[in-house]
Scaffold this motif. Structure first.
Motif, PDB file in Angstrom:
ATOM      1  N   THR A 136       0.833  -1.217   0.000  1.00 55.02           N
ATOM      2  CA  THR A 136       0.000   0.000   0.000  1.00 55.02           C
ATOM      3  C   THR A 136       0.864   1.263   0.000  1.00 55.02           C
ATOM      4  O   THR A 136       0.596   2.215  -0.725  1.00 55.02           O
ATOM      5  CB  THR A 136      -0.900   0.009   1.256  1.00 55.02           C
ATOM      6  N   PHE A 137       1.887   1.258   0.835  1.00 53.23           N
ATOM      7  CA  PHE A 137       2.701   2.478   0.970  1.00 53.23           C
ATOM      8  C   PHE A 137       3.971   2.437   0.128  1.00 53.23           C
ATOM      9  O   PHE A 137       4.946   3.131   0.408  1.00 53.23           O
ATOM     10  CB  PHE A 137       3.000   2.742   2.450  1.00 53.23           C
ATOM     11  N   MET A 138       3.928   1.654  -0.934  1.00 56.45           N
ATOM     12  CA  MET A 138       5.064   1.551  -1.851  1.00 56.45           C
ATOM     13  C   MET A 138       5.467   2.933  -2.352  1.00 56.45           C
ATOM     14  O   MET A 138       4.618   3.717  -2.788  1.00 56.45           O
ATOM     15  CB  MET A 138       4.634   0.669  -3.033  1.00 56.45           C
ATOM     16  N   ALA A 139       6.761   3.228  -2.267  1.00 55.39           N
ATOM     17  CA  ALA A 139       7.327   4.480  -2.799  1.00 55.39           C
ATOM     18  C   ALA A 139       6.677   5.715  -2.182  1.00 55.39           C
ATOM     19  O   ALA A 139       6.513   6.738  -2.866  1.00 55.39           O
ATOM     20  CB  ALA A 139       7.226   4.515  -4.321  1.00 55.39           C
ATOM     21  N   ASN A 140       6.314   5.649  -0.923  1.00 60.01           N
ATOM     22  CA  ASN A 140       5.712   6.811  -0.254  1.00 60.01           C
ATOM     23  C   ASN A 140       6.535   8.075  -0.556  1.00 60.01           C
ATOM     24  O   ASN A 140       7.756   8.100  -0.345  1.00 60.01           O
ATOM     25  CB  ASN A 140       5.671   6.549   1.246  1.00 60.01           C
ATOM     26  N   PRO A 141       5.882   9.129  -1.080  1.00 55.27           N
ATOM     27  CA  PRO A 141       6.635  10.309  -1.522  1.00 55.27           C
ATOM     28  C   PRO A 141       7.448  10.991  -0.414  1.00 55.27           C
ATOM     29  O   PRO A 141       8.565  11.464  -0.661  1.00 55.27           O
ATOM     30  CB  PRO A 141       5.540  11.259  -2.036  1.00 55.27           C
ATOM     31  N   LEU A 142       6.889  11.021   0.783  1.00 53.65           N
ATOM     32  CA  LEU A 142       7.652  11.640   1.887  1.00 53.65           C
ATOM     33  C   LEU A 142       8.930  10.857   2.149  1.00 53.65           C
ATOM     34  O   LEU A 142      10.011  11.440   2.304  1.00 53.65           O
ATOM     35  CB  LEU A 142       6.815  11.638   3.173  1.00 53.65           C
ATOM     36  N   ALA A 143       8.792   9.535   2.185  1.00 47.81           N
ATOM     37  CA  ALA A 143       9.968   8.704   2.458  1.00 47.81           C
ATOM     38  C   ALA A 143      10.993   8.849   1.334  1.00 47.81           C
ATOM     39  O   ALA A 143      12.204   8.932   1.583  1.00 47.81           O
ATOM     40  CB  ALA A 143       9.540   7.256   2.632  1.00 47.81           C
ATOM     41  N   CYS A 144      10.514   8.906   0.083  1.00 46.02           N
ATOM     42  CA  CYS A 144      11.448   9.067  -1.047  1.00 46.02           C
ATOM     43  C   CYS A 144      12.158  10.414  -0.961  1.00 46.02           C
ATOM     44  O   CYS A 144      13.360  10.526  -1.253  1.00 46.02           O
ATOM     45  CB  CYS A 144      10.711   8.953  -2.381  1.00 46.02           C
ATOM     46  N   ARG A 145      11.428  11.456  -0.559  1.00 46.28           N
ATOM     47  CA  ARG A 145      12.050  12.777  -0.421  1.00 46.28           C
ATOM     48  C   ARG A 145      13.102  12.769   0.673  1.00 46.28           C
ATOM     49  O   ARG A 145      14.184  13.363   0.533  1.00 46.28           O
ATOM     50  CB  ARG A 145      10.973  13.785  -0.049  1.00 46.28           C
ATOM     51  N   ALA A 146      12.778  12.110   1.801  1.00 49.14           N
ATOM     52  CA  ALA A 146      13.769  12.010   2.883  1.00 49.14           C
ATOM     53  C   ALA A 146      15.010  11.292   2.365  1.00 49.14           C
ATOM     54  O   ALA A 146      16.149  11.698   2.648  1.00 49.14           O
ATOM     55  CB  ALA A 146      13.177  11.266   4.078  1.00 49.14           C
ATOM     56  N   ALA A 147      14.807  10.235   1.588  1.00 44.06           N
ATOM     57  CA  ALA A 147      15.942   9.462   1.063  1.00 44.06           C
ATOM     58  C   ALA A 147      16.797  10.327   0.136  1.00 44.06           C
ATOM     59  O   ALA A 147      18.030  10.304   0.215  1.00 44.06           O
ATOM     60  CB  ALA A 147      15.433   8.225   0.339  1.00 44.06           C
ATOM     61  N   LEU A 148      16.149  11.095  -0.726  1.00 44.69           N
ATOM     62  CA  LEU A 148      16.911  11.955  -1.643  1.00 44.69           C
ATOM     63  C   LEU A 148      17.740  12.972  -0.853  1.00 44.69           C
ATOM     64  O   LEU A 148      18.914  13.208  -1.150  1.00 44.69           O
ATOM     65  CB  LEU A 148      15.956  12.678  -2.604  1.00 44.69           C
ATOM     66  N   ALA A 149      17.113  13.578   0.161  1.00 47.75           N
ATOM     67  CA  ALA A 149      17.831  14.585   0.954  1.00 47.75           C
ATOM     68  C   ALA A 149      18.977  13.925   1.723  1.00 47.75           C
ATOM     69  O   ALA A 149      20.072  14.492   1.853  1.00 47.75           O
ATOM     70  CB  ALA A 149      16.867  15.279   1.918  1.00 47.75           C
ATOM     71  N   SER A 150      18.741  12.716   2.223  1.00 47.11           N
ATOM     72  CA  SER A 150      19.788  12.024   2.978  1.00 47.11           C
ATOM     73  C   SER A 150      20.968  11.675   2.075  1.00 47.11           C
ATOM     74  O   SER A 150      22.132  11.828   2.462  1.00 47.11           O
ATOM     75  CB  SER A 150      19.211  10.748   3.614  1.00 47.11           C
ATOM     76  N   ILE A 151      20.679  11.204   0.872  1.00 49.79           N
ATOM     77  CA  ILE A 151      21.760  10.843  -0.056  1.00 49.79           C
ATOM     78  C   ILE A 151      22.536  12.103  -0.465  1.00 49.79           C
ATOM     79  O   ILE A 151      23.775  12.098  -0.515  1.00 49.79           O
ATOM     80  CB  ILE A 151      21.192  10.094  -1.283  1.00 49.79           C
TER      81      ILE A 151
END
Ligand code: PLP
Length: 427
Positions: free
Chosen positions: A311-326
């Motif tokens: 259901t929560f595949m590729a959650n946009p908030l989580a993806c944004r956090a990942a981009l900022a972390s990388i």
């Protein structure tokens, strides 16, 4: 809510990880976390040695990740991924393909590390079916591994510490070789992989994939093994038509001193699991990457799709956090950060070698381990660390830390000194 109300409600209704509902060990209420410090409800500050189980590599409440999340939440916090897509997911997939070992080109987003392992296992099984090898239904792994707590993952965890006896009737029966025994910096001996070589040769026609944690076995024993072992394994998998699944959920994003631990051996897996530090520890997100060959073979087989979709595949908030972390990881010169932590852990933990309680001290990248002769008492040891102003949560015979890469030398020395001191007081 004050701390005693919180603790009373916690006690009344909340199960904690690997804990009991009857007379559980104490838990400590945290009210905020910033940098490498946790603030408890009574105002005490603890230097955090655990990075919330490997994940918080840049420290808590990191300004650039906070800002990215604020911006994203105003645009879209979640949207389903079936039939829809969005920029945070697409950009993150591109980034992961660029950063991970060569050849991994497809990205499946999942919602936790364990789920990404389930996804990897399903990919391996669907891949083998699609290429007419439906008899390859089993997985091969090594003892001392840990891959998560869901059923598929649990079946490839160490059979003794991994709770197999509790669920024998319900777990898939997988194949186990001895764990790699030669230390990371030891002298290589081909005998270290002889049993696995024989097992693969004898049973390859039943084996879909080998799954291992590259170089660092984490929760199964905090063990660092020789890079040649993984090179040999890569060659054996190729020889027998078996996929290699690398579980880098704990090691990914610099923790072991390489961006991905596979790089110590200069190999690329066919399937790679990422999680934990992917979002800088902000929220749960995982990814299962595979080669184009694996992804396309699955897609050409029956039923022509890969059968998974959280259901929560590729959650946009989580993806944004990942981009900022990388972004931050690369901007921060993580290699220098991790080398500095490695040096600090080496210096700070060395005095533990002389203690009678200690069997071994080992450090790799930003991971420091004191292995004891006897298991610690989990009811009393957390308090011993908290009263010294640090957060360390041992398990079994292992007192270990994996600090945020931004921890300064003074805090690191304090953390190590507290570990040595607490260990010295143990029976
Ligand atoms: N694989 C490894 C190597 C891990 O260390 C962990 C978590 O500790 C997992 C898988 C499971 O991840 P999660 O706890 O996010 O399900």
């Amino acid at each position: 809510m004050n701390a005693s109300e919180m603790l009373a409600l916690d006690r009344a209704h909340v199960f904690h990880p690997y804990s009991t509902f009857i007379n559980p060990p104490p838990v400590f209420p945290v009210i905020s976390a910033r940098g490498v410090r946790l603030t408890l409800a009574d105002g005490r500050e603890l230097i955090d040695g655990m990075s919330s189980w490997w994940s918080v590599i840049h420290g808590y409440s990191e300004p650039s990740i906070n800002a990215a999340l604020h911006e994203q939440i105003e645009q879209m916090s979640h949207v389903m991924f079936g039939g829809l897509t969005h920029e945070p997911a697409v950009r993150l997939a591109q980034r992961l393909v660029e950063l991970t070992p060569a050849g991994l080109e497809s990205v499946f987003f999942a919602d936790s590390g364990s789920v990404s392992v389930e996804v990897a296992i399903k990919m391996a099984l669907q891949y083998q079916q699609a290429r007419g090898q439906a008899g390859r239904q089993r997985l091969l792994t090594v003892r001392g591994g840990y891959h998560g707590d869901t059923f598929g993952a649990m079946a490839v965890c160490d059979p003794v510490t991994g709770m197999h006896s509790l669920f024998t009737g319900s777990l898939s029966q997988q194949l186990f070789a001895p764990r790699p025994a030669i230390r990371f910096d030891g002298a290589w001996d081909q005998a270290d992989i002889a049993d696995l070589t024989a097992l693969l040769a004898a049973q390859a026609s039943e084996i879909a994939a080998v799954i291992v944690e590259p170089i660092v076995q984490g929760a199964g024993g905090m063990w660092f093994y020789h890079p040649q072992w993984l090179r040999e394994l890569r060659a054996l998998c190729d020889q027998h038509g078996v996929l290699l699944i690398a579980d880098e959920i704990a090691t990914g994003f610099g923790r072991s001193g390489q961006l991905f631990a596979c790089e110590h051996s200069e190999i690329a897996p066919d399937i790679l699991c990422l999680g934990k530090a992917l979002t800088g520890g902000y929220m749960t997100l995982a990814a299962t990457l595979s080669t184009r060959e694996v992804a396309e073979t699955i897609s050409r087989g029956d039923p022509g799709v890969f059968m998974h979709g959280p259901t929560f595949m590729a959650n946009p908030l989580a993806c944004r956090a990942a981009l900022a972390s990388i972004d931050l990881l690369l901007a921060n010169n993580w290699q220098a950060q991790v080398r500095r932590i490695e040096t600090g852990l080496g210096l700070g933990l060395t005095p533990a070698r002389a203690l009678p309680q200690v069997a071994d001290v080992r450090v790799l990248g930003a991971i420091g381990v004191i292995e004891l002769h006897r298991p610690v008492d989990m009811r009393t040891i957390p308090q011993a660390f908290v009263s010294r102003g640090v957060w360390v949560r041992p398990f079994g015979r292992l007192v270990y830390v994996m600090p945020a890469f931004v921890m300064n030398d003074v805090d690191l020395a304090t953390l190590c000194a507290a570990m040595v001191e607490v260990v010295s007081t143990l029976p």
